[in-house]
Design a protein around this motif. Structure first.
Motif, PDB file in Angstrom:
ATOM      1  N   ASP A 121       0.518  -2.734  -7.223  1.00  0.00           N
ATOM      2  CA  ASP A 121       0.437  -3.941  -8.046  1.00  0.00           C
ATOM      3  C   ASP A 121       1.814  -4.585  -8.197  1.00  0.00           C
ATOM      4  O   ASP A 121       2.843  -3.963  -7.911  1.00  0.00           O
ATOM      5  CB  ASP A 121      -0.137  -3.595  -9.422  1.00  0.00           C
ATOM      6  N   PHE A 143      -3.491   3.616  -2.086  1.00  0.00           N
ATOM      7  CA  PHE A 143      -3.519   2.819  -3.310  1.00  0.00           C
ATOM      8  C   PHE A 143      -2.931   1.454  -3.000  1.00  0.00           C
ATOM      9  O   PHE A 143      -1.986   1.349  -2.216  1.00  0.00           O
ATOM     10  CB  PHE A 143      -2.633   3.434  -4.399  1.00  0.00           C
ATOM     11  N   ASP A 144      -3.441   0.417  -3.658  1.00  0.00           N
ATOM     12  CA  ASP A 144      -2.762  -0.869  -3.655  1.00  0.00           C
ATOM     13  C   ASP A 144      -1.592  -0.760  -4.626  1.00  0.00           C
ATOM     14  O   ASP A 144      -1.706  -0.114  -5.677  1.00  0.00           O
ATOM     15  CB  ASP A 144      -3.685  -1.990  -4.123  1.00  0.00           C
ATOM     16  N   SER A 190      -3.419   0.823  -7.910  1.00  0.00           N
ATOM     17  CA  SER A 190      -4.828   0.546  -8.182  1.00  0.00           C
ATOM     18  C   SER A 190      -5.622   0.658  -6.887  1.00  0.00           C
ATOM     19  O   SER A 190      -5.060   0.886  -5.820  1.00  0.00           O
ATOM     20  CB  SER A 190      -4.979  -0.856  -8.792  1.00  0.00           C
ATOM     21  N   ASN A 191      -6.932   0.493  -6.998  1.00  0.00           N
ATOM     22  CA  ASN A 191      -7.837   0.504  -5.841  1.00  0.00           C
ATOM     23  C   ASN A 191      -7.670   1.774  -5.005  1.00  0.00           C
ATOM     24  O   ASN A 191      -7.511   1.720  -3.787  1.00  0.00           O
ATOM     25  CB  ASN A 191      -7.648  -0.744  -4.980  1.00  0.00           C
ATOM     26  N   ARG A 192      -7.763   2.924  -5.676  1.00  0.00           N
ATOM     27  CA  ARG A 192      -7.663   4.221  -4.988  1.00  0.00           C
ATOM     28  C   ARG A 192      -8.814   4.357  -3.990  1.00  0.00           C
ATOM     29  O   ARG A 192      -9.965   4.077  -4.312  1.00  0.00           O
ATOM     30  CB  ARG A 192      -7.736   5.336  -6.033  1.00  0.00           C
ATOM     31  N   ARG A 193      -8.471   4.810  -2.768  1.00  0.00           N
ATOM     32  CA  ARG A 193      -9.490   4.949  -1.734  1.00  0.00           C
ATOM     33  C   ARG A 193      -9.041   5.973  -0.696  1.00  0.00           C
ATOM     34  O   ARG A 193      -7.851   6.240  -0.554  1.00  0.00           O
ATOM     35  CB  ARG A 193      -9.760   3.611  -1.060  1.00  0.00           C
ATOM     36  N   THR A 236       0.832  -1.206   0.000  1.00  0.00           N
ATOM     37  CA  THR A 236       0.000   0.000   0.000  1.00  0.00           C
ATOM     38  C   THR A 236       0.862   1.249   0.000  1.00  0.00           C
ATOM     39  O   THR A 236       1.831   1.339   0.752  1.00  0.00           O
ATOM     40  CB  THR A 236      -0.916   0.020   1.251  1.00  0.00           C
TER      41      THR A 236
END
Length: 165
Positions: free
Chosen positions: A75, A72-73, A81-84, A58
């Motif tokens: 990769d 973000f994750d 990816s997986n913005r939060r 992360t």
């Protein structure tokens, strides 16, 4: 910030902040160990400090103009990816990550908070007025001492600034 695989994440925004130019969204770029450079995230609202979790899974960035920490994750190829949202309602600047995965961050005023993912404030450190924190780091023999870099602003015959640790 550098991850455990030797990849470097850099952030920036292409506008003249000091010159008063209107803000433009920023970015995160990746430099791989073999020298490849590529953009891995856009639309960052004034990127201002990043950390990577010890498991290299992360990346968390301060978005100062949005008042939030964004996660973000990471990769396998270093992409994001997986913005939060990690935490919202802050004025984040100069972040660091502790051993429990909480982020120490300034709030945009004269205080610093330790926040968990989701935004729960776990601790608060109040500084005296006129000492604005802008960089944080955990250090010391056990990495449990919080070092705070602050700016002191005084108005006399103009604006004068000094940094303090």
């Amino acid at each position: 910030v550098v991850d455990g695989r030797g990849s470097i994440y850099i952030n920036g925004a292409d506008f003249d902040f000091a010159g008063g130019e209107a803000p433009k969204p920023g970015y995160i770029k990746l430099v791989t160990p073999d020298g490849e450079l590529r953009r891995v995230a856009d639309d960052i609202q004034f990127p201002n400090g990043m950390v990577i979790t010890p498991d290299n899974r992360t990346l968390i960035i301060s978005e100062s103009f949005a008042g939030r920490l964004t996660a973000f994750d990471i990769d396998a190829d270093g992409g994001l990816s997986n913005r939060r949202d990690f935490a919202d309602g802050l004025g984040p600047d100069g972040i660091c990550l502790d051993a429990e995965g909480a982020v120490w961050v300034s709030t945009g005023g004269y205080s610093i908070v330790r926040v968990a993912e989701g935004g729960e404030v776990l601790h608060r450190v109040e500084l005296r007025e006129n000492r604005a924190p802008f960089a944080l780091m955990l250090g010391g023999p056990d990495r449990r001492t919080l070092f705070i870099m602050t700016a002191e602003w005084r108005k006399a015959d103009g604006v004068i600034g000094r940094a303090h640790v």
